[in-house]
Design a protein around this motif. Structure first.
Motif, mmCIF file in Angstrom:
data_model
loop_
_atom_site.group_PDB
_atom_site.id
_atom_site.type_symbol
_atom_site.label_atom_id
_atom_site.label_comp_id
_atom_site.label_asym_id
_atom_site.label_seq_id
_atom_site.Cartn_x
_atom_site.Cartn_y
_atom_site.Cartn_z
ATOM 1 N N GLY A 66 0.827 -1.183 0.000
ATOM 2 C CA GLY A 66 0.000 0.000 0.000
ATOM 3 C C GLY A 66 0.871 1.245 0.000
ATOM 4 N N ALA A 67 0.530 2.201 0.892
ATOM 5 C CA ALA A 67 1.298 3.438 0.993
ATOM 6 C C ALA A 67 2.320 3.334 2.112
ATOM 7 C CB ALA A 67 0.361 4.612 1.221
ATOM 8 N N GLY A 68 2.977 2.169 2.190
ATOM 9 C CA GLY A 68 4.039 1.985 3.172
ATOM 10 C C GLY A 68 3.628 1.308 4.454
ATOM 11 N N VAL A 69 2.516 0.555 4.431
ATOM 12 C CA VAL A 69 2.087 -0.173 5.621
ATOM 13 C C VAL A 69 3.093 -1.286 5.912
ATOM 14 C CG1 VAL A 69 0.279 -1.595 6.648
ATOM 15 C CG2 VAL A 69 -0.335 0.340 5.177
ATOM 16 N N ARG A 70 3.597 -1.317 7.138
ATOM 17 C CA ARG A 70 4.564 -2.344 7.526
ATOM 18 C C ARG A 70 3.834 -3.627 7.892
ATOM 19 N NH1 ARG A 70 9.144 0.818 11.187
ATOM 20 N NH2 ARG A 70 9.590 2.459 9.662
ATOM 21 N N LEU A 71 4.369 -4.746 7.397
ATOM 22 C CA LEU A 71 3.714 -6.026 7.644
ATOM 23 C C LEU A 71 4.736 -7.154 7.578
ATOM 24 C CD1 LEU A 71 3.526 -7.181 4.496
ATOM 25 C CD2 LEU A 71 1.616 -5.587 4.412
ATOM 26 N N ASP B 151 0.993 -0.678 16.945
ATOM 27 C CA ASP B 151 0.270 0.356 17.681
ATOM 28 C C ASP B 151 0.884 1.736 17.402
ATOM 29 O OD1 ASP B 151 2.622 0.172 19.070
ATOM 30 O OD2 ASP B 151 1.726 -0.547 20.935
ATOM 31 N N ASP B 152 1.765 1.791 16.381
ATOM 32 C CA ASP B 152 2.357 3.041 15.934
ATOM 33 C C ASP B 152 1.639 3.480 14.655
ATOM 34 O OD1 ASP B 152 3.813 5.159 14.997
ATOM 35 O OD2 ASP B 152 5.762 4.148 15.046
ATOM 36 N N PRO B 153 0.841 4.555 14.720
ATOM 37 C CA PRO B 153 0.084 4.972 13.539
ATOM 38 C C PRO B 153 0.952 5.202 12.308
ATOM 39 C CG PRO B 153 -0.668 6.164 15.481
ATOM 40 C CD PRO B 153 0.566 5.412 15.888
ATOM 41 N N GLY C 270 -8.710 -3.139 15.842
ATOM 42 C CA GLY C 270 -8.783 -1.957 15.002
ATOM 43 C C GLY C 270 -9.956 -1.973 14.052
ATOM 44 N N ARG C 271 -9.970 -0.995 13.149
ATOM 45 C CA ARG C 271 -11.056 -0.830 12.178
ATOM 46 C C ARG C 271 -10.454 -0.434 10.828
ATOM 47 N NH1 ARG C 271 -16.203 0.806 14.134
ATOM 48 N NH2 ARG C 271 -16.263 2.502 12.596
ATOM 49 N N MET C 272 -11.038 -0.947 9.748
ATOM 50 C CA MET C 272 -10.547 -0.672 8.404
ATOM 51 C C MET C 272 -11.745 -0.356 7.502
ATOM 52 S SD MET C 272 -7.420 -0.986 6.769
ATOM 53 C CE MET C 272 -6.531 -2.455 7.299
ATOM 54 N N GLY D 144 -3.783 3.706 18.347
ATOM 55 C CA GLY D 144 -4.172 2.409 18.879
ATOM 56 C C GLY D 144 -3.643 1.264 18.039
ATOM 57 N N LEU D 145 -3.923 0.062 18.485
ATOM 58 C CA LEU D 145 -3.422 -1.149 17.845
ATOM 59 C C LEU D 145 -4.255 -1.520 16.627
ATOM 60 C CD1 LEU D 145 -1.583 -3.671 17.813
ATOM 61 C CD2 LEU D 145 -3.186 -4.750 19.416
ATOM 62 N N LEU D 146 -3.589 -1.730 15.518
ATOM 63 C CA LEU D 146 -4.196 -2.301 14.320
ATOM 64 C C LEU D 146 -3.525 -3.641 14.075
ATOM 65 C CD1 LEU D 146 -6.182 -1.840 11.903
ATOM 66 C CD2 LEU D 146 -4.192 -1.034 10.612
ATOM 67 N N ARG D 147 -4.317 -4.710 14.084
ATOM 68 C CA ARG D 147 -3.752 -6.055 13.912
ATOM 69 C C ARG D 147 -4.719 -6.918 13.130
ATOM 70 N NH1 ARG D 147 -2.511 -10.630 18.517
ATOM 71 N NH2 ARG D 147 -4.489 -9.823 19.304
ATOM 72 N N GLY D 148 -4.213 -7.579 12.111
ATOM 73 C CA GLY D 148 -5.066 -8.445 11.317
ATOM 74 C C GLY D 148 -4.290 -9.149 10.221
ATOM 75 N N PHE D 149 -5.042 -9.774 9.326
ATOM 76 C CA PHE D 149 -4.453 -10.603 8.279
ATOM 77 C C PHE D 149 -5.153 -10.337 6.955
ATOM 78 C CE2 PHE D 149 -4.592 -12.793 12.330
ATOM 79 C CZ PHE D 149 -3.268 -13.150 12.528
#
Length: 280
Positions: free
Chosen positions: A19-24, A48-50, A74-76, A113-118
């Motif tokens: 995407g626009a640099g999302v770390r995964l 948890d780092d925006p 989180g929410r997407m 906040g925390l964003l976590r998913g797959f």
């Protein structure tokens, strides 16, 4: 005598960004495990780092496969070029069939906040690659949770558990199973699976032992499983949480190019041409 699926390969994946640099962390779709027919890619995003996720996944195209987004925290927000829009919440799932083509964006619906998913990519067979795009989207409350007396909980996205709990997602292309299992300490989980299915287990929390060989797996490990009629997972003196995903292989040629997955190079070139000429 029933055969049990055993661990045949383990990976911790590799750092990546999309995407626009999302770390995964890319677990499938990287040099150790390029794909596991019908599974093309599996990404874990957790921060948890925006700054690691706030830029999200701006509009981008897909054709020829399905994407499955499952959030733990989180929410997407999802939007596409056909007017579809929705928000995936913690414990919710979106199963998108890109089919003949869709342009969509996935942007975090939070500023901290925390964003976590797959996100899992699943191939489509040749006869369905140009099907009409479609969505199966379910809130946390719509995803059934099987609760055992010992505290074990199984969130069922698709497929059916040994005790009969069935997930809301329907898919006749690869007949998938997708379970989120929190296994209580000192307990055992078994799940029937098609003998020739391709299956993996990803440890989210804790440590578990898998198969008749009791192969130990810990947090962050993804294990590819052998053929067999079922999987057996045991927790030790602490609970463990894992994803179990399984599906029937398609066994067709794959031509991959960025956001498109087709059967031939000609079809792949057509996908790029259609996108460039606004035919999505």
């Amino acid at each position: 005598m029933n055969s049990t699926k055993e661990v045949v390969k383990v990976t911790r994946g590799m750092p990546a960004s999309d995407g626009a640099g999302v770390r995964l962390t890319r677990l499938i779709g990287q040099p150790e495990i390029e794909d596991l027919d019908p599974f093309l890619m599996l990404d874990l995003f957790k921060s948890d780092d925006p700054d690691d996720y706030i830029a999200g996944f701006p509009p981008h195209p897909h054709r020829g496969f399905e994407t499955v987004t499952y959030l733990l925290n989180g929410r997407m927000r999802h939007q596409d070029n056909q007017g579809n829009e929705g928000v995936i919440e913690s414990g919710g799932v979106q199963w998108m069939t890109a089919g003949k083509g869709v342009i969509h964006s996935e942007m975090p619906e939070q500023e901290n906040g925390l964003l976590r998913g797959f996100q899992l990519w699943i191939n489509l067979p040749s006869h369905a690659k140009m099907t009409t795009p479609a969505y199966q989207e379910f809130t946390p409350e719509q995803v059934p949770v099987e609760k055992w007396d010992n505290g074990t909980e199984i969130r069922v996205i698709t497929g059916k558990t040994e005790q009969g709990t069935e997930g809301p997602v329907k898919n006749n292309y690869v007949n998938p199973t997708y379970l989120d299992v929190t296994l209580s300490a000192n307990s055992e989980f078994t799940q029937p699976l098609a003998t020739d299915s391709h299956s993996f287990i990803l440890i989210i929390e804790g440590t578990v032992k898998v198969g008749s060989k009791a192969t130990p797996l810990e947090k962050g490990m993804l294990a590819i499983l052998s053929e067999g009629e079922s999987i057996q997972v045991n927790a030790g003196d602490k609970s463990g949480r894992f994803l179990l995903v399984s599906g029937q292989p398609i066994r067709e040629p794959i031509a991959k190019g960025g956001p498109f997955v087709m059967n031939t190079q000609e079809e792949l070139h057509q996908a790029f041409d259609d996108f460039r000429n606004n035919r999505f």
